[in-house]
Write an enzyme that holds these catalytic residues in place. Sequence first.
Site, mmCIF file in Angstrom:
data_model
loop_
_atom_site.group_PDB
_atom_site.id
_atom_site.type_symbol
_atom_site.label_atom_id
_atom_site.label_comp_id
_atom_site.label_asym_id
_atom_site.label_seq_id
_atom_site.Cartn_x
_atom_site.Cartn_y
_atom_site.Cartn_z
ATOM 1 N N ARG A 265 48.133 38.854 40.742
ATOM 2 C CA ARG A 265 46.948 37.173 40.282
ATOM 3 C C ARG A 265 45.101 37.568 40.605
ATOM 4 N NH1 ARG A 265 49.232 32.671 41.702
ATOM 5 N NH2 ARG A 265 51.304 33.470 42.934
ATOM 6 N N LYS B 77 53.347 42.092 52.185
ATOM 7 C CA LYS B 77 52.450 40.641 53.124
ATOM 8 C C LYS B 77 53.254 39.553 53.667
ATOM 9 C CE LYS B 77 52.307 38.382 48.205
ATOM 10 N NZ LYS B 77 51.233 38.394 47.086
ATOM 11 N N SER C 165 58.125 46.056 40.487
ATOM 12 C CA SER C 165 57.778 47.441 40.532
ATOM 13 C C SER C 165 57.008 47.346 42.673
ATOM 14 C CB SER C 165 57.248 48.686 40.491
ATOM 15 O OG SER C 165 57.463 48.576 38.903
ATOM 16 N N GLN D 269 43.270 41.963 43.651
ATOM 17 C CA GLN D 269 44.805 42.856 44.241
ATOM 18 C C GLN D 269 44.747 44.071 42.551
ATOM 19 O OE1 GLN D 269 47.889 39.355 42.648
ATOM 20 N NE2 GLN D 269 48.198 39.081 45.101
ATOM 21 N N TYR E 43 55.981 33.619 29.268
ATOM 22 C CA TYR E 43 54.203 33.756 30.359
ATOM 23 C C TYR E 43 53.196 32.383 30.323
ATOM 24 C CZ TYR E 43 56.428 38.445 30.843
ATOM 25 O OH TYR E 43 57.416 39.856 31.003
ATOM 26 N N GLN F 105 61.490 48.325 28.656
ATOM 27 C CA GLN F 105 60.903 47.823 29.572
ATOM 28 C C GLN F 105 61.618 47.294 30.228
ATOM 29 O OE1 GLN F 105 58.308 44.314 30.770
ATOM 30 N NE2 GLN F 105 57.374 45.370 29.373
ATOM 31 N N TYR G 129 58.937 46.870 36.041
ATOM 32 C CA TYR G 129 58.410 45.935 36.255
ATOM 33 C C TYR G 129 58.979 45.143 37.277
ATOM 34 C CZ TYR G 129 62.472 43.398 33.694
ATOM 35 O OH TYR G 129 63.950 42.370 34.002
ATOM 36 N N THR H 266 51.488 40.353 33.191
ATOM 37 C CA THR H 266 50.629 38.610 33.591
ATOM 38 C C THR H 266 51.742 37.688 33.462
ATOM 39 O OG1 THR H 266 50.921 39.027 30.701
ATOM 40 C CG2 THR H 266 48.942 40.066 31.450
ATOM 41 N N TRP H 267 52.778 38.351 34.137
ATOM 42 C CA TRP H 267 53.782 36.607 33.992
ATOM 43 C C TRP H 267 52.863 36.308 34.610
ATOM 44 C CZ3 TRP H 267 59.719 37.103 35.629
ATOM 45 C CH2 TRP H 267 60.516 36.060 35.645
HETATM 46 N N1 NAP Z 1 60.387 42.395 30.753
HETATM 47 C C1 NAP Z 1 61.095 41.584 31.405
HETATM 48 O O1 NAP Z 1 62.110 40.860 31.582
HETATM 49 C C2 NAP Z 1 59.486 41.020 32.593
HETATM 50 C C3 NAP Z 1 60.340 40.447 33.855
HETATM 51 C C4 NAP Z 1 59.407 40.569 34.615
HETATM 52 C C5 NAP Z 1 58.205 40.723 34.480
HETATM 53 N N2 NAP Z 1 57.731 41.491 33.660
HETATM 54 C C6 NAP Z 1 56.561 42.165 33.354
HETATM 55 O O2 NAP Z 1 56.184 42.507 34.331
HETATM 56 C C7 NAP Z 1 55.211 42.572 35.422
HETATM 57 C C8 NAP Z 1 54.904 42.809 36.463
HETATM 58 O O3 NAP Z 1 56.101 42.402 37.662
HETATM 59 P P1 NAP Z 1 56.018 41.169 38.241
HETATM 60 O O4 NAP Z 1 54.828 40.124 38.051
HETATM 61 O O5 NAP Z 1 56.866 40.042 38.242
HETATM 62 O O6 NAP Z 1 56.423 41.210 39.956
HETATM 63 P P2 NAP Z 1 55.526 42.502 40.625
HETATM 64 O O7 NAP Z 1 54.938 43.383 39.816
HETATM 65 O O8 NAP Z 1 56.381 43.322 41.031
HETATM 66 O O9 NAP Z 1 55.031 41.573 41.708
HETATM 67 C C9 NAP Z 1 54.199 40.764 41.540
HETATM 68 C C10 NAP Z 1 52.938 40.136 42.766
HETATM 69 O O10 NAP Z 1 53.222 40.788 43.190
HETATM 70 C C11 NAP Z 1 51.629 40.135 44.208
HETATM 71 N N3 NAP Z 1 50.924 41.753 44.822
HETATM 72 C C12 NAP Z 1 50.349 41.742 43.211
HETATM 73 N N4 NAP Z 1 49.331 42.880 43.995
HETATM 74 C C13 NAP Z 1 49.612 42.764 45.142
HETATM 75 C C14 NAP Z 1 48.424 43.963 46.375
HETATM 76 N N5 NAP Z 1 47.754 44.461 45.411
HETATM 77 N N6 NAP Z 1 48.553 42.999 47.096
HETATM 78 C C15 NAP Z 1 49.760 41.925 47.761
HETATM 79 N N7 NAP Z 1 50.264 41.259 46.750
HETATM 80 C C16 NAP Z 1 50.293 41.449 45.786
HETATM 81 C C17 NAP Z 1 51.497 39.049 43.793
HETATM 82 O O11 NAP Z 1 52.048 38.220 44.860
HETATM 83 P P3 NAP Z 1 51.479 36.599 44.287
HETATM 84 O O12 NAP Z 1 51.637 35.809 43.354
HETATM 85 O O13 NAP Z 1 52.032 36.092 46.081
HETATM 86 O O14 NAP Z 1 50.275 36.649 44.999
HETATM 87 C C18 NAP Z 1 52.204 39.088 42.393
HETATM 88 O O15 NAP Z 1 52.394 38.245 41.907
HETATM 89 C C19 NAP Z 1 55.066 41.430 35.092
HETATM 90 O O16 NAP Z 1 53.902 40.369 35.262
HETATM 91 C C20 NAP Z 1 55.743 41.392 33.509
HETATM 92 O O17 NAP Z 1 54.489 41.632 32.376
HETATM 93 C C21 NAP Z 1 58.454 42.004 32.550
#
Ligand code: NAP
Length: 298
Positions: A276, A212, A203, A280, A57, A173, A201, A20-21
């Site tokens: 988002r 994209k 990933s 997605q 977040y 995590q 995260y 949910t970031w």
């Molecule tokens: N513990 C920590 O320090 C830490 C750090 C980072 C994240 N997190 C957690 O991990 C979660 C996941 O990581 P993340 O959100 O940073 O990175 P992520 O999951 O690798 O990437 C998220 C981004 O990927 C894009 N996306 C998602 N689904 C898609 C699809 N089906 N097709 C194309 N693009 C897609 C979106 O980009 P657009 O925004 O451009 O649409 C989205 O914002 C976070 O939301 C948070 O809850 C934790």
Amino acid sequence: MKYSCIPGTEEKVSSIGLGTWVLGGENWGGTREDESLAAVDQAIRQGMNFIDLAPFYGDGLAETIVGRSIRGQREKVFIATKCGVIRSNGRIGVCLSPGSIAKELDLSRKRLGVDVIDLYQCHWPDKATPVEKTMDALLHWQKAGAIRHIGVSNFGLDLLKKACAAAPVKTLQVQYSLIERSVEKELLPFCVEKNIGVITYGSMGGGLLSGKYQAKPQFEKSDARHMFYKFHDDTKYNDSVRMVKGMKKLGRPLNQVALNWVRGQKGVMTVLAGCRTSLQVIENAAAADWDLEWTLNS
Ligand SMILES: NC(=O)c1ccc[n+]([C@@H]2O[C@H](COP(=O)([O-])OP(=O)(O)OC[C@H]3O[C@@H](n4cnc5c(N)ncnc54)[C@H](OP(=O)(O)O)[C@@H]3O)[C@@H](O)[C@H]2O)c1
């Protein structure tokens, strides 16, 4: 959806979790409230019961949005939020002192509208507070019934060992993806040995591994895709371009290849997918419909 168990319990959490970031908006170029509410609702409908949050977040916005979405359906979700990243006088720091945890926990429960947090994670290590003190505080809140399980995030091996000696740490995590594999060296083997569930995260590489982007994108300096995932870094970007080329040969949606490669690694309990939009969510939840066997050179 496929499910994994919280280590040492029979409690099931989805192997693809909602990140949910992005719903916080401020580090991701803004969000629309209706779109965010729909995304959370869709995640619940897809059986993505694991929802990862943090007060950081959107300065509470992600927790507020999720709190509104889960009203009337609390039993369908596993709420994992965090403590430790603090805003004070316009600056961002880390504090895991007992007093700060008490304040953060109270605010998170209010924003989420829940009495109990299912998994409460230390977001980043705090150099100023001994980890034993932090774990004592979490044990206190666990005994008081405000949190169910204790987890940590971004801890190195030594700190993780100390935390585990002081409290029953159930999860770690970490950032883990096809282009960020440093956890494979020490942390993953330790978690497998000690039965600690790994939550990943980044990933999808913050979106880079979705394929994209046709060219290197530019973002504001405060945007997560600039300051955290470092899309501007040529080496990182070129690594992702090479990886995406290899992923395309598998003939599957790239977001799902990225998620499933991580999901298939030993020790991984839940792969977070930052979503988002409702679309997605659907595209990412569908990764659980198939398994990937793809061995990379180390
Ligand atoms: N513990 C920590 O320090 C830490 C750090 C980072 C994240 N997190 C957690 O991990 C979660 C996941 O990581 P993340 O959100 O940073 O990175 P992520 O999951 O690798 O990437 C998220 C981004 O990927 C894009 N996306 C998602 N689904 C898609 C699809 N089906 N097709 C194309 N693009 C897609 C979106 O980009 P657009 O925004 O451009 O649409 C989205 O914002 C976070 O939301 C948070 O809850 C934790």
